[in-house]
Design a protein around this motif. Structure first.
Motif, PDB file in Angstrom:
ATOM      1  N   HIS A   1       4.226  38.344  31.998  1.00 30.26           N
ATOM      2  CA  HIS A   1       3.652  38.878  30.756  1.00 30.26           C
ATOM      3  C   HIS A   1       4.184  38.036  29.605  1.00 30.26           C
ATOM      4  CE1 HIS A   1       2.010  42.506  32.633  1.00 30.26           C
ATOM      5  NE2 HIS A   1       3.072  42.459  33.413  1.00 30.26           N
ATOM      6  N   THR A   2       3.307  37.655  28.709  1.00 29.40           N
ATOM      7  CA  THR A   2       3.676  36.700  27.661  1.00 29.40           C
ATOM      8  C   THR A   2       3.071  37.084  26.324  1.00 29.40           C
ATOM      9  OG1 THR A   2       3.400  35.026  29.350  1.00 29.40           O
ATOM     10  CG2 THR A   2       3.743  34.232  27.128  1.00 29.40           C
ATOM     11  N   LEU A   3       3.826  36.833  25.275  1.00 32.70           N
ATOM     12  CA  LEU A   3       3.311  37.105  23.928  1.00 32.70           C
ATOM     13  C   LEU A   3       3.840  36.027  22.991  1.00 32.70           C
ATOM     14  CD1 LEU A   3       3.390  40.564  22.243  1.00 32.70           C
ATOM     15  CD2 LEU A   3       4.392  38.642  21.056  1.00 32.70           C
ATOM     16  N   TRP A   4       3.011  35.563  22.103  1.00 30.09           N
ATOM     17  CA  TRP A   4       3.405  34.541  21.119  1.00 30.09           C
ATOM     18  C   TRP A   4       2.867  34.969  19.765  1.00 30.09           C
ATOM     19  CZ3 TRP A   4       0.329  31.629  17.841  1.00 30.09           C
ATOM     20  CH2 TRP A   4       0.890  30.477  17.247  1.00 30.09           C
ATOM     21  N   PHE A   5       3.685  34.893  18.738  1.00 28.10           N
ATOM     22  CA  PHE A   5       3.057  35.019  17.419  1.00 28.10           C
ATOM     23  C   PHE A   5       3.781  34.224  16.352  1.00 28.10           C
ATOM     24  CE2 PHE A   5       5.244  37.832  14.498  1.00 28.10           C
ATOM     25  CZ  PHE A   5       6.053  38.618  15.296  1.00 28.10           C
TER      26      PHE A   5
ATOM     27  N   PRO B   1       6.360  43.540  19.815  1.00 31.93           N
ATOM     28  CA  PRO B   1       6.163  42.095  19.720  1.00 31.93           C
ATOM     29  C   PRO B   1       7.196  41.453  18.787  1.00 31.93           C
ATOM     30  CG  PRO B   1       4.579  43.225  18.337  1.00 31.93           C
ATOM     31  CD  PRO B   1       5.383  44.293  19.024  1.00 31.93           C
ATOM     32  N   ALA B   2       7.874  42.267  17.997  1.00 29.74           N
ATOM     33  CA  ALA B   2       8.791  41.702  17.007  1.00 29.74           C
ATOM     34  C   ALA B   2      10.053  41.210  17.702  1.00 29.74           C
ATOM     35  CB  ALA B   2       9.141  42.767  15.977  1.00 29.74           C
TER      36      ALA B   2
ATOM     37  N   GLN C   1      -2.645  38.141  14.609  1.00 35.05           N
ATOM     38  CA  GLN C   1      -2.094  36.794  14.789  1.00 35.05           C
ATOM     39  C   GLN C   1      -1.509  36.567  16.174  1.00 35.05           C
ATOM     40  OE1 GLN C   1      -2.493  34.545  12.348  1.00 35.05           O
ATOM     41  NE2 GLN C   1      -3.579  36.194  11.309  1.00 35.05           N
ATOM     42  N   MET C   2      -1.251  37.673  16.868  1.00 32.02           N
ATOM     43  CA  MET C   2      -0.539  37.609  18.142  1.00 32.02           C
ATOM     44  C   MET C   2      -1.379  36.967  19.245  1.00 32.02           C
ATOM     45  SD  MET C   2       1.138  41.209  18.949  1.00 32.02           S
ATOM     46  CE  MET C   2      -0.048  41.873  20.093  1.00 32.02           C
TER      47      MET C   2
ATOM     48  N   SER D   1       2.915  51.622  18.099  1.00 32.40           N
ATOM     49  CA  SER D   1       3.110  52.224  19.415  1.00 32.40           C
ATOM     50  C   SER D   1       3.907  51.280  20.322  1.00 32.40           C
ATOM     51  CB  SER D   1       1.771  52.564  20.057  1.00 32.40           C
ATOM     52  OG  SER D   1       1.113  51.393  20.484  1.00 32.40           O
ATOM     53  N   ARG D   2       3.811  49.990  20.054  1.00 30.98           N
ATOM     54  CA  ARG D   2       4.553  49.064  20.912  1.00 30.98           C
ATOM     55  C   ARG D   2       6.033  49.061  20.552  1.00 30.98           C
ATOM     56  NH1 ARG D   2       0.878  44.109  22.651  1.00 30.98           N
ATOM     57  NH2 ARG D   2       2.878  43.585  23.613  1.00 30.98           N
ATOM     58  N   ILE D   3       6.313  49.270  19.282  1.00 26.38           N
ATOM     59  CA  ILE D   3       7.712  49.401  18.863  1.00 26.38           C
ATOM     60  C   ILE D   3       8.267  50.689  19.469  1.00 26.38           C
ATOM     61  CG2 ILE D   3       9.194  49.744  16.839  1.00 26.38           C
ATOM     62  CD1 ILE D   3       6.927  47.987  15.365  1.00 26.38           C
ATOM     63  N   ALA D   4       7.448  51.746  19.399  1.00 29.66           N
ATOM     64  CA  ALA D   4       7.869  53.034  19.946  1.00 29.66           C
ATOM     65  C   ALA D   4       8.091  52.946  21.454  1.00 29.66           C
ATOM     66  CB  ALA D   4       6.823  54.100  19.619  1.00 29.66           C
TER      67      ALA D   4
END
Ligand SMILES: Cc1ncc(C[n+]2csc(CCOP(=O)(O)OP(=O)(O)O)c2C)c(N)n1
Ligand code: SF4
Lengths: 484, 351
Positions: free
Chosen positions: A338-342, A368-369, B173-174, B255-258
């Motif tokens: 699983h991958t995420l880029w921002f 994502p942060a 942007q993600m 919700s992703r932070i949660a």
């Protein structure tokens, strides 16, 4: 109310809520005559099945009671935008927008003007009765100087409200329209001319020739506070003085044309041809063809044994920071993680700094942060100062050796200084400093990804310049030989 | 098969798979990549991209295209979304299917381009005039930017209503991996009501005007009745809720932070779970009630509490007055995110 049961119209008007053959227009109203002419033209040319009328908000709002063809009833001022949507959606239809002088000249002017400028394939019939009829006779942009309306009770004063707006003359400055004309329905002779002009608008649409604007001067006896005859005379004697009848553009030729021709000559012959040109649009047969032909990869698989890793890459724009992050993300994708880029975005990029975050995980990614990276790569001092303090215990910071390290990273965080920029210069490819950083990431084994996928991903990132891809692979290997 | 794409581009892909034929738009950060993708891909597939002169034009062009029986869309952010509210009301009033994507940035006014969820009220409750609603979906990943855009078209056509895909600046942007479907959705047939410029549709009339008060009243009743039926299509996700003591309620990026916070809390022995509405309108009230019953609820949101209020309202309407009264909120505004630590700390305070 006037009875005008005619060709091209419904016999009676049940959409009005009554089974009547009377229209809602006041006696002597220009709209009534124009409605009849439009219905006739549409019927005579056999276009009722193909026509989409776009109705305005104004006294013309109820034309759908009358014209026997399909209708879309627009918001106030927006008929030209709505007609744009309709004619783009149905290129084979005959699209006709009907607008008043408040509707087109005031609230919707830009929509009408821009549609004309784009040369949309619809005809715009623009009824100028010098004021707002429906809402009680207020000033319109077309109101004559000195004319009394409910919002110019002492007459229109140009020093306060400007001068009457000449819509045809303004639109005639545009390149795209194929027909622009002003007619009137104030007497029989004028009505006959108006009829021909209305037919022409329909013919242009039938033949898909382009945008046409027809302004029609029309009496509003009710708000002129005159009887029908005096209102018609007002149209001829007062309105025509300000708004002369005539054709402003015919088959694409008109005032604007000549002006533009002049410009060409003045520029002289010696100049080079423009470098700008249209390119053909590549064709794709289907979404599948468009999206899945290239760079498709199998989906990620869940693997809870693979610990999540969070990366931050930061430096100046132009140092390849975003691509370095993407390279890690792509390698992870190749390994079905699983991958995420921002990226940082917005005005932040403008100051010259850039950063991006990457998360690689064996399970679906939550936040994502990247608040606390496991791995931080810094190519300049501001980046180091901004992010080094956030690195997770047990994490690692890789900084270019040119970055002066004034404060140590937090306890338990390893600091590695690496000559990425210098090596890239020594190898003769200063732009490859990011590839040099990748070498460090590989060597330090801090990505959790295999050497094979990292190299593959690096090469793939140059897919438009394969030679550069190979060169970077070579540099990557060379850099790895370097000792810390 | 999957592609690694920017969420904003996933929106365009989803629209194309859904059979969207026309895109109308005006550039605005952080939604512009949607226009960029559309400008490139719509023409390549023989479909139509129009750069409008303003958002008022975009939404009214959509009124025309939808009125002419084609699927169409636009994408924008706060200021543009404000300009579209009149048009959204007209679309609802004429019962036209169309999709608006709002990539929420920080406001009010010009604000900045960083993520917020502060357009909640206009995006979820119908921000224009009159008693109307939109079908509103809140994606939380690139995959959902794709899937829920497709869903938005399906729901817009099914319910003859404008649908809103409600995202935020960060999500736009993600880049993430998106699984693409095997097939494109077939085009719906709107010839029973659309003005298509064809013999069969000659007597069709697209309008939002009912001059007679009694008729307007009837129409309003039929709209409200439609909205209540829409509830059947509510969607949500419950994560680790079965034995939870603490329930985070959040949508979209929050919700992703949660989710990460809940996982963190579990590692520390606190039983936390997450309830995520996927559709904000219709709101998945029953599912929320099932997840929240007897639990301490904490909302995580990027606004001033509009979502917390809606959560309270839905809990109260579901008969969970005590849970509603106990709702706590962790929020941030201005483009600042709620951190995982803050969410974790709030939960610990409540246990
Ligand atoms: C957004 C909005 N503002 C104001 C109105 C009220 N309104 C309806 S028609 C109209 C003016 C109509 O004048 P015009 O376009 O000249 O048409 P006429 O009635 O003279 O034919 C106005 C201001 C409206 N319907 N919508
Ligand atoms: S108010 Fe004027 S424009 Fe309106 S119907 Fe009466 S005469 Fe015609």
């Amino acid at each position: 109310m006037a009875e005008i049961c005619q060709r091209g119209m419904y016999k009676t008007f049940p959409r009005s809520g009554k089974n009547t053959s009377f229209t809602h227009y006041c006696p002597g109203c220009g709209h009534g005559i124009i409605n009849k002419l439009i219905a006739e033209a549409c019927e005579e040319l056999g276009l009722q099945d193909r026509t989409i009328f776009v109705d305005p908000v104004g006294c013309g709002v109820f034309t759908y009671y009358y014209w026997d063809a399909a209708h879309i009833s627009a918001a106030h001022g927006r008929a030209s935008a709505v007609a744009t949507g309709a004619c783009r959606a149905r290129p084979d239809a005959v699209t006709i927008a009907y607008q008043g002088d408040g509707d087109l000249g005031a609230i919707g002017f830009n929509n009408a003007f821009q549609a004309a400028s784009r040369g949309e394939n619809f005809g715009c019939i623009f009824v100028n009765n010098s004021l707002y009829g429906m809402t009680g006779g207020q000033m319109a942009p077309t109101t004559l100087e000195g004319e009394t309306t409910t919002t110019t009770p002492f007459g229109r004063d140009p020093s306060l409200t400007g001068h009457p707006l000449h819509v045809c003359e303004v639109f005639a400055q545009l390149k795209a329209p194929v027909y622009i004309a002003r007619v009137s329905v104030a007497d029989t002779k004028r009505i006959m001319q108006a009829k021909q002009a209305i037919r022409k608008v329909f013919e242009i649409q039938r033949d898909r020739k382009g945008y046409a604007l027809l302004e029609i001067l029309a009496p509003c006896p009710t708000n002129f506070k005159m009887n029908a005859l005096d209102a018609a005379a007002f149209c001829i004697n007062e309105m025509e003085r300000e708004f002369p009848l005539g054709v402003f553009r015919e088959e694409g030729r008109g005032m604007g044309e000549e002006e533009r021709g002049k410009g060409e000559e003045e520029r002289g012959k010696g100049e080079e041809a423009s470098v700008l040109s249209l390119r053909p649009v590549p064709h794709a047969a289907s979404c599948h063809d468009l999206f899945l032909e290239k760079d498709a990869a199998p989906a990620a698989v869940d693997d809870p044994s693979f610990p999540e890793r969070r990366f931050k890459f930061a430096g100046y724009g132009g140092q390849g920071i975003l691509s370095l992050g993407l390279c890690i993300a792509e390698a992870a994708r190749l390994e079905r993680r699983h991958t995420l880029w921002f990226p940082s975005y917005g005005p932040e990029q403008r100051g010259g700094s850039a950063n991006c975050s990457v998360v690689v995980s064996g399970t679906p990614i939550g936040s994502p942060a990247v608040e606390h990276p496991d791995v931080l790569v810094c190519m300049n001092q501001p980046a180091y100062e901004r992010f080094a303090g956030d690195v997770k215990k047990g994490g690692i910071v890789i900084v270019d050796e040119t970055v002066p390290v004034e404060t140590r990273p937090p306890e338990g965080v390893r600091l590695v200084r690496w000559p990425a920029i210098r090596m890239a210069e020594e190898f003769g490819v200063p732009k490859a400093a990011n590839t040099m950083m990748l070498a460090a990431l590989k060597k330090l084994e801090c990505t959790g990804l295999s050497d094979g996928s990292l190299e593959k991903s690096l090469v793939a990132s140059f897919k438009k310049k394969p030679a550069l891809g190979e060169k970077n692979r070579e540099l990557l290997r060379k850099a790895e030989q370097t000792e810390f | 098969m999957t592609k690694f794409v920017k969420s904003n581009e996933a929106v365009v892909m989803g629209a194309l798979y859904a059979g969207c034929d026309l895109y109308f738009g005006y550039p605005i950060t952080p939604a512009s990549e949607i226009a960029h993708g559309a400008a490139k891909w719509f023409p390549m597939l023989g479909r139509t991209f129009v750069q409008a002169e303003c958002e008022t034009a975009s939404i009214n062009m959509m009124f025309g295209a939808a009125g002419a029986g084609k699927l169409c869309m636009t994408a924008t952010s706060g200021p543009g979304f404000s300009l579209m509210q009149e048009g959204l009301s007209y679309l609802a009033g004429a019962e036209l299917p169309a999709v608006v994507v709002d990539v929420n940035r920080a406001g009010p006014g010009l604000g900045n381009v960083y993520p917020e969820q502060s357009d909640y009220t206009p995006a979820v409750k119908g921000g224009g005039h009159g008693s109307y609603q939109t079908f509103t979906l809140a994606p939380a990943s690139a995959q959902e930017m794709f899937d829920l855009t497709m869903k938005a078209f399906e729901m817009a056509a099914k319910w003859r209503t404008p649908a809103v895909v409600f995202a935020d600046g960060l999500q736009g942007q993600m880049m993430e991996t998106v699984r693409l479907p095997e097939r494109e959705m077939p085009r719906p047939d709107f010839s029973s009501w659309a003005a298509q410029g064809e013999p069969a549709t000659r007597r069709n009339l697209v309008k939002s005007i009912y001059l007679d008060a009694a008729q307007q009243y009837e129409f309003n009743l039929s709209l409200q009745e439609k909205y209540s039926r829409m509830a059947a299509d509510a969607m949500s996700e419950s994560y680790m809720t079965a034995d939870a003591d603490i329930l985070f309620v959040a949508f979209g990026i929050s919700s992703r932070i949660a989710r990460t916070a809940a996982e963190e809390l579990r590692r520390e022995g606190v039983k936390a779970g997450l309830f995520r509405p996927v559709t904000l309108n219709p709101f998945p009230r029953d599912a929320l009630a099932a997840a929240a019953k007897g639990r301490k609820v904490i909302t995580i949101e990027l606004d001033a509490g509009q979502f917390a209020d809606d959560t309270r309202l839905n809990l109260a309407r579901a008969g969970l007055g005590a849970e509603a009264a106990g709702v706590k909120m962790v929020n941030r505004m201005g483009g600042v995110l709620v951190t995982v630590e803050e969410a974790v700390a709030a939960a610990k305070e409540v246990v």
